[in-house]
Design an enzyme around this catalytic site. Structure first.
Site, PDB file in Angstrom:
ATOM      1  N   VAL A 100      51.644  49.760  38.957  1.00 38.68           N
ATOM      2  CA  VAL A 100      50.981  50.237  40.179  1.00 38.68           C
ATOM      3  C   VAL A 100      51.744  49.774  41.422  1.00 38.68           C
ATOM      4  O   VAL A 100      51.935  50.553  42.373  1.00 38.68           O
ATOM      5  CB  VAL A 100      49.513  49.760  40.228  1.00 38.68           C
ATOM      6  CG1 VAL A 100      48.809  50.379  41.428  1.00 38.68           C
ATOM      7  CG2 VAL A 100      48.776  50.145  38.947  1.00 38.68           C
ATOM      8  N   LYS A 103      34.848  49.402  34.286  1.00 38.19           N
ATOM      9  CA  LYS A 103      34.783  50.551  35.200  1.00 38.19           C
ATOM     10  C   LYS A 103      33.360  51.092  35.325  1.00 38.19           C
ATOM     11  O   LYS A 103      32.907  51.401  36.428  1.00 38.19           O
ATOM     12  CB  LYS A 103      35.738  51.639  34.712  1.00 38.19           C
ATOM     13  CG  LYS A 103      37.203  51.217  34.803  1.00 38.19           C
ATOM     14  CD  LYS A 103      38.070  52.165  33.993  1.00 38.19           C
ATOM     15  CE  LYS A 103      39.535  51.802  34.079  1.00 38.19           C
ATOM     16  NZ  LYS A 103      40.338  52.523  33.068  1.00 38.19           N
TER      17      LYS A 103
HETATM   18  N1  LIG Z   1      48.636  50.731  35.126  1.00 39.26           N
HETATM   19  C1  LIG Z   1      47.733  51.594  35.584  1.00 39.26           C
HETATM   20  O1  LIG Z   1      47.872  52.798  35.410  1.00 39.26           O
HETATM   21  C2  LIG Z   1      46.507  51.096  36.313  1.00 39.26           C
HETATM   22  C3  LIG Z   1      45.526  52.011  36.697  1.00 39.26           C
HETATM   23  C4  LIG Z   1      44.427  51.571  37.408  1.00 39.26           C
HETATM   24  C5  LIG Z   1      44.304  50.238  37.715  1.00 39.26           C
HETATM   25  N2  LIG Z   1      45.251  49.361  37.293  1.00 39.26           N
HETATM   26  C6  LIG Z   1      45.092  47.954  37.666  1.00 39.26           C
HETATM   27  O2  LIG Z   1      46.138  47.607  38.561  1.00 39.26           O
HETATM   28  C7  LIG Z   1      46.491  46.240  38.383  1.00 39.26           C
HETATM   29  C8  LIG Z   1      47.979  46.142  38.061  1.00 39.26           C
HETATM   30  O3  LIG Z   1      48.209  46.869  36.871  1.00 39.26           O
HETATM   31  P1  LIG Z   1      49.693  47.212  36.371  1.00 39.26           P
HETATM   32  O4  LIG Z   1      49.532  48.170  35.253  1.00 39.26           O
HETATM   33  O5  LIG Z   1      50.555  47.561  37.516  1.00 39.26           O
HETATM   34  O6  LIG Z   1      50.104  45.788  35.767  1.00 39.26           O
HETATM   35  P2  LIG Z   1      51.574  45.296  35.313  1.00 39.26           P
HETATM   36  O7  LIG Z   1      52.473  46.463  35.147  1.00 39.26           O
HETATM   37  O8  LIG Z   1      51.346  44.373  34.186  1.00 39.26           O
HETATM   38  O9  LIG Z   1      52.059  44.479  36.591  1.00 39.26           O
HETATM   39  C9  LIG Z   1      51.501  43.259  36.957  1.00 39.26           C
HETATM   40  C10 LIG Z   1      52.332  42.661  38.054  1.00 39.26           C
HETATM   41  O10 LIG Z   1      51.737  41.427  38.437  1.00 39.26           O
HETATM   42  C11 LIG Z   1      52.769  40.436  38.493  1.00 39.26           C
HETATM   43  N3  LIG Z   1      52.206  39.122  38.210  1.00 39.26           N
HETATM   44  C12 LIG Z   1      51.637  38.680  37.067  1.00 39.26           C
HETATM   45  N4  LIG Z   1      51.257  37.410  37.215  1.00 39.26           N
HETATM   46  C13 LIG Z   1      51.592  37.036  38.462  1.00 39.26           C
HETATM   47  C14 LIG Z   1      51.477  35.844  39.208  1.00 39.26           C
HETATM   48  N5  LIG Z   1      50.939  34.749  38.668  1.00 39.26           N
HETATM   49  N6  LIG Z   1      51.925  35.839  40.480  1.00 39.26           N
HETATM   50  C15 LIG Z   1      52.487  36.931  41.039  1.00 39.26           C
HETATM   51  N7  LIG Z   1      52.621  38.088  40.375  1.00 39.26           N
HETATM   52  C16 LIG Z   1      52.180  38.146  39.117  1.00 39.26           C
HETATM   53  C17 LIG Z   1      53.787  40.846  37.458  1.00 39.26           C
HETATM   54  O11 LIG Z   1      55.039  40.254  37.768  1.00 39.26           O
HETATM   55  P3  LIG Z   1      56.390  40.578  36.927  1.00 39.26           P
HETATM   56  O12 LIG Z   1      56.688  42.022  37.196  1.00 39.26           O
HETATM   57  O13 LIG Z   1      57.411  39.684  37.511  1.00 39.26           O
HETATM   58  O14 LIG Z   1      56.050  40.296  35.502  1.00 39.26           O
HETATM   59  C18 LIG Z   1      53.789  42.359  37.629  1.00 39.26           C
HETATM   60  O15 LIG Z   1      54.665  42.748  38.654  1.00 39.26           O
HETATM   61  C19 LIG Z   1      45.578  45.711  37.279  1.00 39.26           C
HETATM   62  O16 LIG Z   1      44.427  45.141  37.862  1.00 39.26           O
HETATM   63  C20 LIG Z   1      45.194  46.967  36.524  1.00 39.26           C
HETATM   64  O17 LIG Z   1      43.963  46.848  35.854  1.00 39.26           O
HETATM   65  C21 LIG Z   1      46.358  49.753  36.598  1.00 39.26           C
END
Ligand SMILES: NC(=O)c1ccc[n+]([C@@H]2O[C@H](COP(=O)([O-])OP(=O)(O)OC[C@H]3O[C@@H](n4cnc5c(N)ncnc54)[C@H](OP(=O)(O)O)[C@@H]3O)[C@@H](O)[C@H]2O)c1
Length: 429
Positions: free
Chosen positions: A16, A206
């Site tokens: 995201v 959700k």
């Molecule tokens: N993916 C979707 O389609 C989607 C849809 C709706 C809602 N969401 C929500 O959006 C949020 C993000 O989802 P995502 O899919 O983008 O997750 P993701 O791809 O796993 O990305 C998570 C990010 O957070 C960073 N991170 C993890 N621990 C951290 C820390 N301690 N300090 C700073 N940064 C940290 C990670 O860093 P690194 O990159 O360095 O590992 C990564 O960049 C979640 O709450 C998810 O439920 C996601």
């Protein structure tokens, strides 16, 4: 409306976060209130990880809390994830500093939404989470804002694209849950640890948020009844289809004079129903209101582009100065809803019993159901190759869940029944 420049801090540069930075680079003129938007800080776990965009010119913060409180950040965007830990700490820090927060984090809002709303409203800082439910489909704004003039009675839908993809593929290809899950992981539809998705917890987060917005209460995730798709058997998908149904993971919230029932279950939807036809990774939602009747929306519930668009819409709300309570009503007037005892809920069900292939078994099953007060709606007996025993499959008329469960337990104890009976609810949609 205030025309000024807005400085954005983005914590989390995964799916995201990358989507949002891509969006902002593709739409440099994105400024619904005039002024300009610029990213003045980013944070993630690893600074050196290769990313789909260049972050070398952006100020880097090892700690999302430091980013949230940076004097160079006007809007804090939390895209880290997780109900606690750094995401919660950073959101609290931003709100405590009186800064608007935009997040896509459903776990955080479902589990701590009430306390965060109280903090946000006490500090006069918006807390927005459009992307947390149904990704690119504007479900949060629709329920919180556009439908606030109605009395919503029920919400039901498909809120987890990973589960929908897996169930769709199982039916289309005849492969087992484990096989399709492995493919979903390869394609990036499922996480390495798929528990949140396939266990039904993500959908429960959700629907808990939607229930709070729809019914004017605080989120009550702890009260949700949750069953995932990990126990769904391919045989039931095939047999349900023979009976005219498709298996979907349905999340629902129903309000009655007794309270609110929030549940997530693998459920049967008639093949010609819009929920049954929402295939692949799509999300879909029915909302029923006292005045508007029924509304149906469908669209992409996840993915970088759709989710980033929803985050951007929240940023636009901050920029235009839109002021609403975090949920449907001010946080001070929100209380958790009274959960309804699920055993009192009434509905139809699909049952499968694996029985010994011997005379009198069908009679024993149907007599036990009749004695317990469960009336059979349709009945299917099919020979199945390469399995021990024969499946007896039936659907029931509407019956109280406590009555149904008692009958199922009695049938499970019959000597001719070879394994735990399978029960799938027929969605009330
Ligand atoms: N993916 C979707 O389609 C989607 C849809 C709706 C809602 N969401 C929500 O959006 C949020 C993000 O989802 P995502 O899919 O983008 O997750 P993701 O791809 O796993 O990305 C998570 C990010 O957070 C960073 N991170 C993890 N621990 C951290 C820390 N301690 N300090 C700073 N940064 C940290 C990670 O860093 P690194 O990159 O360095 O590992 C990564 O960049 C979640 O709450 C998810 O439920 C996601």
């Amino acid at each position: 409306m205030t025309s000024k420049d807005w400085r954005i801090g983005v914590a989390g540069l995964g799916t995201v976060g990358a989507g949002l930075l891509t969006f902002l680079s593709e739409r440099p003129g994105f400024a619904p209130a005039g002024g300009r938007v610029s990213v003045t800080g980013v944070s993630a776990r690893s600074r050196s990880r290769p990313r789909p965009f260049d972050i070398s010119n952006l100020p880097w913060f090892d700690d999302p809390v430091a980013l949230a409180t940076s004097p160079d950040v006007d809007i804090f965007v939390e895209l880290v994830g997780g109900s606690d830990g750094p995401a919660k700490a950073a959101v609290e820090a931003a709100l405590n500093a009186g800064k608007p927060v935009v997040t896509a984090n459903k776990a955080l809002i479902a589990e701590h939404g009430a306390e965060l709303a109280a903090l946000a409203e006490a500090k006069g800082a918006p807390l927005l989470f459009e992307a947390a439910v149904m990704g690119g489909v504007p479900a949060v704004k629709m329920v919180r804002e556009a439908l606030v003039g109605d009395d919503i009675r029920s919400i039901a839908g498909i809120l987890n694209g990973t589960c929908n993809f897996i169930l769709t593929e199982m039916e289309a290809t005849g492969r087992s849950f484990g096989d399709v899950l492995a493919e979903a992981q390869r394609l990036g539809y499922a996480e390495a640890d798929p528990t949140m998705d396939v266990g039904g917890f993500d959908a429960a987060h959700k629907i808990s948020i939607l229930a709070a917005l729809a019914f004017g209460c605080a989120p009550n995730y702890a009260a949700a009844e949750i069953e995932g798709i990990d126990q769904v058997d391919l045989l039931d998908i095939k047999l349900a289809r023979d009976l005219g149904y498709r298996v979907k993971l349905v999340a629902s919230a129903d309000r009655s004079p007794d309270g609110v029932l929030v549940r997530v279950h693998p459920s049967l939807a008639p093949l010609n129903h819009p929920l049954a036809q929402a295939g692949g990774a799509l999300n879909a939602l029915f909302i029923e209101g006292a005045r508007i009747g029924r509304i149906f929306v469908q669209g992409p519930g996840a993915g970088a582009g759709p989710t980033a668009a929803a985050v951007a819409a929240d940023i636009a709300d901050v920029m235009t100065g839109a002021v609403r309570p975090v949920f449907q009503a001010p946080a001070s007037s929100l209380s958790p809803f009274t959960p309804v005892d699920p055993s009192k809920s009434v509905g139809r069900a699909y049952l499968r019993f694996m029985v010994k292939d011997e005379p009198g078994v069908i009679a024993a099953v149907s007599e036990t159901l009749a004695e317990a007060g469960v009336s059979i709606e349709s009945f299917l007996q099919k020979p199945v190759e390469n399995t021990e025993g024969v499946p007896i499959v039936l659907t029931t008329h509407a019956v109280a869940e406590s009555v149904l469960m008692a009958a199922v337990e009695r049938i499970a104890g019959l000597s001719s029944v070879l394994e735990r009976p399978r029960l799938l609810r027929i969605a009330r949609i």
